[in-house]
Scaffold this motif. Structure first.
Motif, PDB file in Angstrom:
ATOM      1  N   UNK A   1       0.945  -1.137   0.190  1.00  0.00           N
ATOM      2  CA  UNK A   1       0.050   0.025   0.190  1.00  0.00           C
ATOM      3  C   UNK A   1       0.911   1.266  -0.094  1.00  0.00           C
ATOM      4  N   UNK A   2       1.963   1.261   0.598  1.00  0.00           N
ATOM      5  CA  UNK A   2       2.877   2.456   0.954  1.00  0.00           C
ATOM      6  C   UNK A   2       3.452   2.575  -0.529  1.00  0.00           C
ATOM      7  N   UNK A   3       3.902   1.399  -1.167  1.00  0.00           N
ATOM      8  CA  UNK A   3       4.531   1.735  -2.494  1.00  0.00           C
ATOM      9  C   UNK A   3       3.663   2.249  -3.430  1.00  0.00           C
ATOM     10  N   UNK A   4       2.558   1.858  -3.422  1.00  0.00           N
ATOM     11  CA  UNK A   4       1.334   2.279  -4.394  1.00  0.00           C
ATOM     12  C   UNK A   4       1.224   3.727  -4.085  1.00  0.00           C
ATOM     13  N   UNK A   5       0.888   4.186  -2.879  1.00  0.00           N
ATOM     14  CA  UNK A   5       0.677   5.530  -2.477  1.00  0.00           C
ATOM     15  C   UNK A   5       1.932   6.354  -2.796  1.00  0.00           C
TER      16      UNK A   5
ATOM     17  N   UNK B   1       0.244  18.771  -6.878  1.00  0.00           N
ATOM     18  CA  UNK B   1      -0.829  19.461  -5.913  1.00  0.00           C
ATOM     19  C   UNK B   1      -0.128  20.493  -4.856  1.00  0.00           C
ATOM     20  N   UNK B   2      -0.825  21.512  -5.022  1.00  0.00           N
ATOM     21  CA  UNK B   2      -0.250  22.769  -3.921  1.00  0.00           C
ATOM     22  C   UNK B   2      -1.397  23.294  -3.246  1.00  0.00           C
TER      23      UNK B   2
ATOM     24  N   UNK C   1      -3.255  19.338   0.084  1.00  0.00           N
ATOM     25  CA  UNK C   1      -4.557  18.939  -0.738  1.00  0.00           C
ATOM     26  C   UNK C   1      -4.435  17.751  -1.366  1.00  0.00           C
ATOM     27  N   UNK C   2      -3.477  17.164  -1.845  1.00  0.00           N
ATOM     28  CA  UNK C   2      -3.104  15.897  -2.198  1.00  0.00           C
ATOM     29  C   UNK C   2      -3.431  14.711  -1.301  1.00  0.00           C
ATOM     30  N   UNK C   3      -4.045  13.618  -1.776  1.00  0.00           N
ATOM     31  CA  UNK C   3      -4.191  12.391  -0.585  1.00  0.00           C
ATOM     32  C   UNK C   3      -3.261  11.454  -0.512  1.00  0.00           C
ATOM     33  N   UNK C   4      -2.394  11.311  -1.779  1.00  0.00           N
ATOM     34  CA  UNK C   4      -1.425  10.101  -1.800  1.00  0.00           C
ATOM     35  C   UNK C   4      -0.348  10.342  -0.699  1.00  0.00           C
ATOM     36  N   UNK C   5       0.231  11.603  -0.241  1.00  0.00           N
ATOM     37  CA  UNK C   5       1.110  11.441   0.675  1.00  0.00           C
ATOM     38  C   UNK C   5       0.451  11.185   2.002  1.00  0.00           C
TER      39      UNK C   5
END
Length: 176
Positions: free
Chosen positions: A117-121, A132-133, A137-141
């Motif tokens: 999951x961490x590698x996909x994210x 994303x700024x 606001x970005x969810x992947x991090x």
């Protein structure tokens, strides 16, 4: 324990008594495991059932999404590699998300599932959501950070891993 002095936690564990705080601590990662498991299953199924997504080109396709993100990605080489077979990459991500989600919910190879999951994210953060700024606001991090406690702790309770561990202890004839 040092020099014969026992902490309150050690006394509680030895006596078998638990208060609500001990129980909450014991199961603290369970809501995170459920959330990430359900979310990744949903994400995988959403990709697999979206007729527009699993295409090399066109509005809403994996190919178009990757091409539009390439110029702002932190690691455009990852996108270039995926663009060699965008549909294959889309299926790999979707089935990867499904596998990670199911394993996380079941607590099956919990640390390995969390690493997946961490590698996909991480890959999505370095490519699609990098620009994303502001970053929050970005969810992947945020997903990447959410996987880290599960990488460290695994799925110690209410899981296949815990059942296997208990079975091994029982077969060994004691406590380990």
């Amino acid at each position: 324990m040092t020099h014969g002095i026992r902490t309150e936690t050690q006394i509680t564990r030895m006596s078998g008594r638990r208060d609500w705080r001990d129980t909450a601590t014991h199961y603290a990662l369970l809501p995170l495991r459920i959330f990430l498991g359900v979310t990744f299953i949903y994400a995988g199924l959403d990709k697999l059932t979206d007729s527009a997504f699993m295409k090399a080109a066109g509005a809403g396709s994996i190919g178009e999404t990757m091409r539009s993100a390439r110029g702002s990605a932190a690691v455009p080489a990852l996108i270039d590699m995926a663009l060699k077979s965008p549909v294959g990459f889309g299926y790999a991500i979707a089935f990867g998300e499904l596998a990670v989600g199911i394993a996380t919910l079941l607590g099956l190879l919990g640390r390995l599932a969390a690493l997946g999951g961490a590698l996909i994210s991480l890959s999505l953060w370095l490519t699609v959501s990098w620009a994303t700024t502001p970053y929050y606001y970005g969810n992947d991090l945020a997903y990447l950070m959410a996987w880290l406690p599960l990488i460290l702790a695994g799925a110690p309770y209410l899981s296949v891993d815990a059942a296997w561990r208990a079975h091994r202890r029982q077969r060994a004839g004691g406590f380990h």
